[in-house]
Design a protein around this motif. Sequence first.
Motif, mmCIF file in Angstrom:
data_model
loop_
_atom_site.group_PDB
_atom_site.id
_atom_site.type_symbol
_atom_site.label_atom_id
_atom_site.label_comp_id
_atom_site.label_asym_id
_atom_site.label_seq_id
_atom_site.Cartn_x
_atom_site.Cartn_y
_atom_site.Cartn_z
ATOM 1 N N ARG A 194 -23.914 8.323 -61.603
ATOM 2 C CA ARG A 194 -24.295 7.757 -62.892
ATOM 3 C C ARG A 194 -24.697 6.286 -62.744
ATOM 4 O O ARG A 194 -25.682 5.831 -63.333
ATOM 5 N N LEU A 195 -23.946 5.544 -61.934
ATOM 6 C CA LEU A 195 -24.311 4.151 -61.676
ATOM 7 C C LEU A 195 -25.651 4.066 -60.939
ATOM 8 O O LEU A 195 -26.450 3.156 -61.187
ATOM 9 N N GLU A 196 -25.883 5.001 -60.048
ATOM 10 C CA GLU A 196 -27.164 5.060 -59.338
ATOM 11 C C GLU A 196 -28.318 5.259 -60.327
ATOM 12 O O GLU A 196 -29.365 4.597 -60.223
ATOM 13 N N PHE A 197 -28.135 6.142 -61.278
ATOM 14 C CA PHE A 197 -29.149 6.399 -62.310
ATOM 15 C C PHE A 197 -29.449 5.111 -63.083
ATOM 16 O O PHE A 197 -30.608 4.749 -63.320
ATOM 17 N N LEU A 198 -28.397 4.409 -63.468
ATOM 18 C CA LEU A 198 -28.570 3.156 -64.200
ATOM 19 C C LEU A 198 -29.249 2.100 -63.334
ATOM 20 O O LEU A 198 -30.200 1.434 -63.757
ATOM 21 N N GLY A 199 -28.778 1.946 -62.108
ATOM 22 C CA GLY A 199 -29.326 0.934 -61.217
ATOM 23 C C GLY A 199 -30.779 1.160 -60.868
ATOM 24 O O GLY A 199 -31.550 0.203 -60.719
ATOM 25 N N ASP A 200 -31.174 2.422 -60.754
ATOM 26 C CA ASP A 200 -32.569 2.744 -60.461
ATOM 27 C C ASP A 200 -33.488 2.193 -61.556
ATOM 28 O O ASP A 200 -34.543 1.617 -61.268
ATOM 29 N N SER A 201 -33.082 2.339 -62.798
ATOM 30 C CA SER A 201 -33.883 1.846 -63.913
ATOM 31 C C SER A 201 -33.959 0.317 -63.910
ATOM 32 O O SER A 201 -35.027 -0.269 -64.118
ATOM 33 N N ILE A 202 -32.828 -0.327 -63.664
ATOM 34 C CA ILE A 202 -32.788 -1.790 -63.659
ATOM 35 C C ILE A 202 -33.613 -2.344 -62.497
ATOM 36 O O ILE A 202 -34.362 -3.320 -62.648
ATOM 37 N N LEU A 203 -33.495 -1.727 -61.334
ATOM 38 C CA LEU A 203 -34.287 -2.131 -60.171
ATOM 39 C C LEU A 203 -35.770 -2.027 -60.468
ATOM 40 O O LEU A 203 -36.548 -2.965 -60.211
ATOM 41 N N GLY A 249 -23.316 10.153 -42.134
ATOM 42 C CA GLY A 249 -23.661 9.765 -43.494
ATOM 43 C C GLY A 249 -23.798 8.277 -43.710
ATOM 44 O O GLY A 249 -24.585 7.838 -44.553
ATOM 45 N N ARG A 250 -23.065 7.485 -42.959
ATOM 46 C CA ARG A 250 -23.140 6.033 -43.136
ATOM 47 C C ARG A 250 -24.481 5.451 -42.695
ATOM 48 O O ARG A 250 -24.771 4.289 -42.977
ATOM 49 N N GLU A 251 -25.287 6.243 -42.004
ATOM 50 C CA GLU A 251 -26.609 5.786 -41.570
ATOM 51 C C GLU A 251 -27.751 6.529 -42.253
ATOM 52 O O GLU A 251 -28.914 6.284 -41.936
ATOM 53 N N LYS A 252 -27.444 7.430 -43.161
ATOM 54 C CA LYS A 252 -28.500 8.197 -43.825
ATOM 55 C C LYS A 252 -29.228 7.333 -44.844
ATOM 56 O O LYS A 252 -28.609 6.711 -45.716
ATOM 57 N N ASP A 253 -30.548 7.325 -44.753
ATOM 58 C CA ASP A 253 -31.346 6.496 -45.660
ATOM 59 C C ASP A 253 -31.052 6.795 -47.120
ATOM 60 O O ASP A 253 -30.931 5.891 -47.948
ATOM 61 N N SER A 254 -30.965 8.080 -47.460
ATOM 62 C CA SER A 254 -30.793 8.448 -48.864
ATOM 63 C C SER A 254 -29.465 7.951 -49.414
ATOM 64 O O SER A 254 -29.399 7.431 -50.548
ATOM 65 N N ILE A 255 -28.393 8.079 -48.651
ATOM 66 C CA ILE A 255 -27.074 7.630 -49.103
ATOM 67 C C ILE A 255 -27.043 6.112 -49.230
ATOM 68 O O ILE A 255 -26.504 5.552 -50.192
ATOM 69 N N LEU A 256 -27.628 5.425 -48.263
ATOM 70 C CA LEU A 256 -27.652 3.958 -48.305
ATOM 71 C C LEU A 256 -28.468 3.459 -49.498
ATOM 72 O O LEU A 256 -28.053 2.541 -50.210
ATOM 73 N N ALA A 257 -29.638 4.060 -49.704
ATOM 74 C CA ALA A 257 -30.486 3.645 -50.826
ATOM 75 C C ALA A 257 -29.781 3.885 -52.155
ATOM 76 O O ALA A 257 -29.813 3.041 -53.066
ATOM 77 N N ASP A 258 -29.132 5.033 -52.284
ATOM 78 C CA ASP A 258 -28.413 5.340 -53.521
ATOM 79 C C ASP A 258 -27.286 4.337 -53.764
ATOM 80 O O ASP A 258 -27.015 3.960 -54.915
ATOM 81 N N SER A 259 -26.634 3.896 -52.704
ATOM 82 C CA SER A 259 -25.535 2.945 -52.875
ATOM 83 C C SER A 259 -26.039 1.598 -53.365
ATOM 84 O O SER A 259 -25.353 0.922 -54.148
ATOM 85 N N VAL A 260 -27.228 1.189 -52.925
ATOM 86 C CA VAL A 260 -27.808 -0.058 -53.432
ATOM 87 C C VAL A 260 -28.060 0.054 -54.930
ATOM 88 O O VAL A 260 -27.732 -0.856 -55.708
ATOM 89 N N GLU A 261 -28.640 1.160 -55.354
ATOM 90 C CA GLU A 261 -28.896 1.353 -56.777
ATOM 91 C C GLU A 261 -27.595 1.383 -57.577
ATOM 92 O O GLU A 261 -27.525 0.833 -58.694
ATOM 93 N N ALA A 262 -26.563 2.004 -57.021
ATOM 94 C CA ALA A 262 -25.280 2.066 -57.723
ATOM 95 C C ALA A 262 -24.658 0.683 -57.876
ATOM 96 O O ALA A 262 -24.094 0.352 -58.925
ATOM 97 N N ILE A 263 -24.763 -0.136 -56.837
ATOM 98 C CA ILE A 263 -24.234 -1.499 -56.924
ATOM 99 C C ILE A 263 -24.995 -2.300 -57.979
ATOM 100 O O ILE A 263 -24.411 -3.094 -58.731
#
Length: 247
Positions: free
Chosen positions: A61-70, A127-141
């Motif tokens: 859910r935070l990722e969804f929000l962060g994607d819009s703000i980004l 998983g700690r090096e997967k692009d998709s997981i890392l990108a999603d974590s940036v959006e969530a933050i």
Amino acid sequence: MNGDDTSLPHTDRDSPSGPPQGGLDGFLVSLGVVVEPELRELALTHRSWAYEHGGAPHNERLEFLGDSILGQAVTVKLYRDYPELTEGDLAKRRAALVSTLALAEVARALDMGAVLRLGRGEELTGGREKDSILADSVEAIIGAVYLSTGAAEAERFVLALMDTLLVDPDRFTDALDPKTALQQEAARRGLPHPPYDTVGSGPDHDRRYTARVTVDGVTGRGTGTSKKNAELAAARDAVTRLRPRGR
């Protein structure tokens, strides 16, 4: 905020899938941002961890929000900085800047992979090096920063995160699809599409790939946790090496 987001995942400090948060605190402080602790931990909790802990809340859910703000922050920045560009050109630049590859690069620069909460399955498959997981974590933050500090501070945070990408003109053409950019460079020189030499090594649960591609005597090299990512990295390296010679 929805009630699902305010409840925390159970802390698992002794588990390899629940690493300490010190590194994340460090970069947030360096950017002048204070994030509510429960939102910070939620932003770092992948659904694989949540699944293994009784369906605890996770960061989607935070990722969804962060994607819009980004997207909004980058769009406004590009609109203001490049008044001469058409809508199409602005859209291409935005797509490059908010792509999974670009956001994963931001996450790696901040060592965000080390502080993620992942399930054991993701741990075993890199998983700690997967692009998709890392990108999603940036959006969530980004989403967590927005909820903790408000819109203006979240926009400032986004632009600080993206600063090195915003000032790199090659990012606008290469980050979205560096393999296409390399093909175009080869065609400009009258050369055929370049072939990739890609090999994998290591056990199945921690496999790494190395790719090489050569155009006009210049070789680009790249590594990644998948064949695709290794070839994208090699293409980007080759384009970077070729362009100073050809332009």
